[in-house]
Scaffold this active site. Sequence first.
Site, PDB file in Angstrom:
ATOM      1  N   SER A  82     -24.068 -51.952  31.827  1.00  0.00           N
ATOM      2  CA  SER A  82     -24.207 -53.357  31.429  1.00  0.00           C
ATOM      3  C   SER A  82     -23.964 -54.342  32.561  1.00  0.00           C
ATOM      4  O   SER A  82     -24.682 -55.338  32.675  1.00  0.00           O
ATOM      5  CB  SER A  82     -23.266 -53.678  30.269  1.00  0.00           C
ATOM      6  OG  SER A  82     -23.486 -52.805  29.207  1.00  0.00           O
ATOM      7  N   HIS A 122     -19.651 -57.697  32.489  1.00  0.00           N
ATOM      8  CA  HIS A 122     -20.894 -58.397  32.193  1.00  0.00           C
ATOM      9  C   HIS A 122     -21.004 -59.683  33.005  1.00  0.00           C
ATOM     10  O   HIS A 122     -22.027 -59.950  33.639  1.00  0.00           O
ATOM     11  CB  HIS A 122     -20.981 -58.727  30.706  1.00  0.00           C
ATOM     12  CG  HIS A 122     -21.116 -57.524  29.833  1.00  0.00           C
ATOM     13  ND1 HIS A 122     -21.105 -57.620  28.456  1.00  0.00           N
ATOM     14  CD2 HIS A 122     -21.256 -56.200  30.112  1.00  0.00           C
ATOM     15  CE1 HIS A 122     -21.245 -56.410  27.940  1.00  0.00           C
ATOM     16  NE2 HIS A 122     -21.331 -55.540  28.923  1.00  0.00           N
TER      17      HIS A 122
END
Length: 179
Positions: free
Chosen positions: A113, A165
């Site tokens: 991610s 992220h």
Amino acid sequence: TPLIINFNILIFILMCFSGVNIFFPEINDIIDWGANYGPLTVENNWWRLISACFIHIGIFHLLMNCLALAYAGLILEPTLKRSGFLVTYLLAGILGSLSSLYWNSSIVSAGASGAIFGMYGVLLPLILFGVISKKVNAKLLSIIVLFIIVNVAGSFKAGIDAAAHIGGLVFGIIAGGIL
């Protein structure tokens, strides 16, 4: 993009054949396979900053990351070329892992991610500055901004590493601006 996706799938298959649960892996299994875990990463296991980008916490985690990467890769790889895409992807993953380590040194972090957010971050300035075809700008920009907003907002749920992220995304925006 296909090479990175296939490598992620290969690692996951190897994990499953070694006895890791396909849907709900144990935390110790994830750590054993190379997840970013602060106490180990800072104790001369710096390789975990990159290996964590290829370890996934269940098949749904893997599938969602592969789909997001495929979408970004289809748009971005023709512009960055293979080597530029790979280098940017790996750097975004490492910066995402470092962000996670800095903000959450005691959690176990794994998944692509951070790197994928980095690739979406690269897309933003490339679209805004017209590097990517103007035909797809408005639509593409809307989809990417929506993807980022929804996923960053969802990153603050328990069990999701918002720091990775956001770290990958910030790196990507800066890298895209430089490009």
